[in-house]
Scaffold this active site. Sequence first.
Site, mmCIF file in Angstrom:
data_model
loop_
_atom_site.group_PDB
_atom_site.id
_atom_site.type_symbol
_atom_site.label_atom_id
_atom_site.label_comp_id
_atom_site.label_asym_id
_atom_site.label_seq_id
_atom_site.Cartn_x
_atom_site.Cartn_y
_atom_site.Cartn_z
ATOM 1 N N ILE A 12 0.833 -1.203 0.000
ATOM 2 C CA ILE A 12 0.000 0.000 0.000
ATOM 3 C C ILE A 12 0.870 1.256 0.000
ATOM 4 C CG2 ILE A 12 -0.204 0.146 2.527
ATOM 5 C CD1 ILE A 12 -3.224 0.833 2.080
ATOM 6 N N CYS A 13 0.369 2.304 -0.651
ATOM 7 C CA CYS A 13 1.009 3.619 -0.595
ATOM 8 C C CYS A 13 -0.107 4.633 -0.364
ATOM 9 C CB CYS A 13 1.831 3.889 -1.859
ATOM 10 S SG CYS A 13 0.870 3.946 -3.380
ATOM 11 N N LEU A 14 0.001 5.829 -0.919
ATOM 12 C CA LEU A 14 -1.059 6.822 -0.728
ATOM 13 C C LEU A 14 -2.230 6.567 -1.665
ATOM 14 C CD1 LEU A 14 -2.110 9.317 0.733
ATOM 15 C CD2 LEU A 14 -0.999 10.705 -1.031
#
Length: 113
Positions: free
Chosen positions: A68-70
């Site tokens: 996951i990232c932004l």
Amino acid sequence: MTSWPPPTVPEVDLDEVARGRDQGVPLIDVRQPEEYDAAHVPGARLIPLSEVGLRVTEVPTGGPVHIICLTGARSEKAVQFLRQRGIDAYSVVGGTKAWVESGHPTVSGPTPG
């Protein structure tokens, strides 16, 4: 040489991430430490994208791993890299932003929580 179209990156939606958390599927957050500290998915482990190559041995290999990232751009890059090394990695659609907007719980600070 870059291939066109870009390779498809396997993805998981937020419901699958929530189920995965309950079932012990590892979640790796590839954002920067200050982003992670502000808010992250409980249990997510921080390995910034710039460090994934150096810390690839810290990514679990015994099953699927959610990345996951932004919003999804950095996690897609990480997933491509990890899959090239035989890791069953999946990018989280919409990232932490979608997780927060959907009302899922978050924690703040430098620990997975």
